[in-house]
Motif scaffolding. Structure first.
Motif, PDB file in Angstrom:
ATOM      1  N   SER A  13     -65.410  -2.942   6.455  1.00 40.51           N
ATOM      2  CA  SER A  13     -64.732  -3.932   7.291  1.00 40.51           C
ATOM      3  C   SER A  13     -63.373  -4.389   6.782  1.00 40.51           C
ATOM      4  CB  SER A  13     -65.629  -5.165   7.453  1.00 40.51           C
ATOM      5  OG  SER A  13     -66.844  -4.807   8.065  1.00 40.51           O
ATOM      6  N   CYS A  14     -63.040  -4.105   5.522  1.00 37.65           N
ATOM      7  CA  CYS A  14     -61.830  -4.705   4.948  1.00 37.65           C
ATOM      8  C   CYS A  14     -60.844  -3.717   4.333  1.00 37.65           C
ATOM      9  CB  CYS A  14     -62.221  -5.716   3.867  1.00 37.65           C
ATOM     10  SG  CYS A  14     -63.410  -6.961   4.400  1.00 37.65           S
ATOM     11  N   TYR A  15     -61.342  -2.698   3.655  1.00 36.67           N
ATOM     12  CA  TYR A  15     -60.484  -1.872   2.814  1.00 36.67           C
ATOM     13  C   TYR A  15     -59.421  -1.077   3.569  1.00 36.67           C
ATOM     14  CZ  TYR A  15     -63.223  -2.618  -1.482  1.00 36.67           C
ATOM     15  OH  TYR A  15     -63.822  -3.145  -2.577  1.00 36.67           O
ATOM     16  N   ASP A  16     -59.626  -0.740   4.837  1.00 34.19           N
ATOM     17  CA  ASP A  16     -58.605   0.038   5.548  1.00 34.19           C
ATOM     18  C   ASP A  16     -57.267  -0.679   5.587  1.00 34.19           C
ATOM     19  OD1 ASP A  16     -60.069   2.322   6.007  1.00 34.19           O
ATOM     20  OD2 ASP A  16     -60.521   1.860   8.095  1.00 34.19           O
ATOM     21  N   CYS A  17     -57.289  -1.995   5.698  1.00 35.88           N
ATOM     22  CA  CYS A  17     -56.041  -2.757   5.758  1.00 35.88           C
ATOM     23  C   CYS A  17     -55.746  -3.522   4.467  1.00 35.88           C
ATOM     24  CB  CYS A  17     -56.077  -3.755   6.908  1.00 35.88           C
ATOM     25  SG  CYS A  17     -56.120  -2.983   8.527  1.00 35.88           S
ATOM     26  N   HIS A  18     -56.760  -3.739   3.647  1.00 36.41           N
ATOM     27  CA  HIS A  18     -56.591  -4.582   2.465  1.00 36.41           C
ATOM     28  C   HIS A  18     -56.865  -3.844   1.160  1.00 36.41           C
ATOM     29  CE1 HIS A  18     -56.029  -8.261   4.782  1.00 36.41           C
ATOM     30  NE2 HIS A  18     -57.023  -7.879   5.561  1.00 36.41           N
ATOM     31  N   SER A  19     -56.513  -2.562   1.100  1.00 34.17           N
ATOM     32  CA  SER A  19     -56.614  -1.808  -0.155  1.00 34.17           C
ATOM     33  C   SER A  19     -55.610  -0.663  -0.105  1.00 34.17           C
ATOM     34  CB  SER A  19     -58.032  -1.268  -0.361  1.00 34.17           C
ATOM     35  OG  SER A  19     -58.251  -0.098   0.398  1.00 34.17           O
ATOM     36  N   ASN A  20     -55.542   0.083  -1.189  1.00 38.83           N
ATOM     37  CA  ASN A  20     -54.636   1.235  -1.241  1.00 38.83           C
ATOM     38  C   ASN A  20     -55.312   2.517  -0.787  1.00 38.83           C
ATOM     39  OD1 ASN A  20     -52.712  -0.465  -2.283  1.00 38.83           O
ATOM     40  ND2 ASN A  20     -53.067   0.124  -4.394  1.00 38.83           N
ATOM     41  N   SER A  70     -47.937  -1.098  10.321  1.00 42.07           N
ATOM     42  CA  SER A  70     -47.515  -2.494  10.270  1.00 42.07           C
ATOM     43  C   SER A  70     -48.695  -3.401   9.921  1.00 42.07           C
ATOM     44  CB  SER A  70     -46.856  -2.930  11.577  1.00 42.07           C
ATOM     45  OG  SER A  70     -47.798  -3.001  12.622  1.00 42.07           O
ATOM     46  N   HIS A  71     -49.881  -3.098  10.447  1.00 44.00           N
ATOM     47  CA  HIS A  71     -51.074  -3.879  10.118  1.00 44.00           C
ATOM     48  C   HIS A  71     -51.471  -3.698   8.653  1.00 44.00           C
ATOM     49  CE1 HIS A  71     -52.622  -5.840  13.730  1.00 44.00           C
ATOM     50  NE2 HIS A  71     -52.010  -4.870  14.386  1.00 44.00           N
ATOM     51  N   ILE A  72     -51.380  -2.465   8.163  1.00 43.18           N
ATOM     52  CA  ILE A  72     -51.748  -2.185   6.769  1.00 43.18           C
ATOM     53  C   ILE A  72     -50.786  -2.891   5.814  1.00 43.18           C
ATOM     54  CG2 ILE A  72     -51.900  -0.364   5.025  1.00 43.18           C
ATOM     55  CD1 ILE A  72     -52.860   1.487   7.380  1.00 43.18           C
ATOM     56  N   LYS A 121     -52.026  -5.799   3.287  1.00 45.59           N
ATOM     57  CA  LYS A 121     -51.906  -5.689   1.833  1.00 45.59           C
ATOM     58  C   LYS A 121     -51.008  -6.767   1.237  1.00 45.59           C
ATOM     59  CE  LYS A 121     -51.168  -1.647   0.123  1.00 45.59           C
ATOM     60  NZ  LYS A 121     -50.734  -0.276  -0.116  1.00 45.59           N
ATOM     61  N   GLU A 122     -50.050  -7.258   2.014  1.00 42.25           N
ATOM     62  CA  GLU A 122     -49.219  -8.363   1.525  1.00 42.25           C
ATOM     63  C   GLU A 122     -50.055  -9.629   1.359  1.00 42.25           C
ATOM     64  OE1 GLU A 122     -45.983  -8.757   4.285  1.00 42.25           O
ATOM     65  OE2 GLU A 122     -44.892  -7.057   3.438  1.00 42.25           O
ATOM     66  N   ASN A 123     -51.023  -9.818   2.244  1.00 44.79           N
ATOM     67  CA  ASN A 123     -51.872 -11.009   2.194  1.00 44.79           C
ATOM     68  C   ASN A 123     -53.007 -10.879   1.188  1.00 44.79           C
ATOM     69  OD1 ASN A 123     -50.727 -12.803   4.211  1.00 44.79           O
ATOM     70  ND2 ASN A 123     -51.211 -11.167   5.641  1.00 44.79           N
ATOM     71  N   LEU A 124     -53.575  -9.693   1.072  1.00 45.45           N
ATOM     72  CA  LEU A 124     -54.706  -9.465   0.169  1.00 45.45           C
ATOM     73  C   LEU A 124     -54.835  -7.976  -0.074  1.00 45.45           C
ATOM     74  CD1 LEU A 124     -57.379 -10.288  -1.296  1.00 45.45           C
ATOM     75  CD2 LEU A 124     -58.498 -10.042   0.921  1.00 45.45           C
ATOM     76  N   TYR A 153     -58.830  -4.246  15.478  1.00 43.74           N
ATOM     77  CA  TYR A 153     -59.431  -3.237  14.599  1.00 43.74           C
ATOM     78  C   TYR A 153     -60.870  -2.947  15.026  1.00 43.74           C
ATOM     79  CZ  TYR A 153     -60.993  -0.924  10.335  1.00 43.74           C
ATOM     80  OH  TYR A 153     -61.509  -0.024   9.448  1.00 43.74           O
ATOM     81  N   THR A 154     -61.636  -3.990  15.280  1.00 37.68           N
ATOM     82  CA  THR A 154     -63.049  -3.793  15.621  1.00 37.68           C
ATOM     83  C   THR A 154     -63.234  -3.243  17.033  1.00 37.68           C
ATOM     84  OG1 THR A 154     -63.268  -6.105  16.305  1.00 37.68           O
ATOM     85  CG2 THR A 154     -63.870  -5.555  14.022  1.00 37.68           C
TER      86      THR A 154
END
Length: 156
Positions: free
Chosen positions: A55-62, A81-83, A87-90, A124-125
């Motif tokens: 639920s999180c890593y696609d946009c909030h990880s490398n 743009s979403h990624i 990543k800027e936020n978390l 996303y969902t």
């Protein structure tokens, strides 16, 4: 000067085909887990890891798992743009680089966004149905994150 619908369509098609050549670098670490990764900083149970990965890593990880439509512009620009914003936020891949205070604030913010259904994003969902957090998933994440408050003395 009269421009026909056919000429506009052809011009639009040419522009669409040309932007397909723009394929920026992907957000991939090929499964690498850096020493500063969230799962290296905390002893994350497998159920929590699975929920975060789904639920999180696609946009909030490398390490983004790109869908088939990411090869088509302008969908790719929208995803990127979403990624970037995510990543800027978390960024779970560099979570250990945050100060203790910032880590605590990030964990607190995660709980608030889960409770208010802000994350994962509806856009996303819509396509990634398996990323929708069930009530049980929310409970597991929130309980685990709140248990980490004891290990972080600053920020809560």
């Amino acid at each position: 000067m009269k421009i026909s619908v056919k000429k506009i369509f052809i011009l639009g098609l040419i522009i669409f085909l040309l932007i397909q050549f723009y394929q920026p670098a992907r957000n991939l670490d090929y499964g690498q887990v850096l020493p500063s990764h969230f799962s290296k900083i905390y002893a994350v149970p497998s159920d929590v890891k699975n929920i975060l990965r789904t639920s999180c890593y696609d946009c909030h990880s490398n390490n983004t798992q790109y869908p088939w439509y990411s090869y088509i512009q302008p969908a790719r620009m929208f995803l990127d743009s979403h990624i970037i914003e995510g990543k800027e936020n978390l960024n779970f891949s560099t979570f250990g680089d945050y100060s203790q205070r910032k880590q605590g604030n990030k964990l607190e913010r995660i709980v608030k966004q889960i409770e208010s259904d802000e994350m994962p994003l509806a856009s996303y969902t819509l396509i990634h149905k398996n990323a929708i957090l069930t009530q049980e998933n929310k409970k597991v994440l929130i309980n685990w994150i709140e248990s980490k408050r004891d290990s972080i003395s600053i920020g809560f």
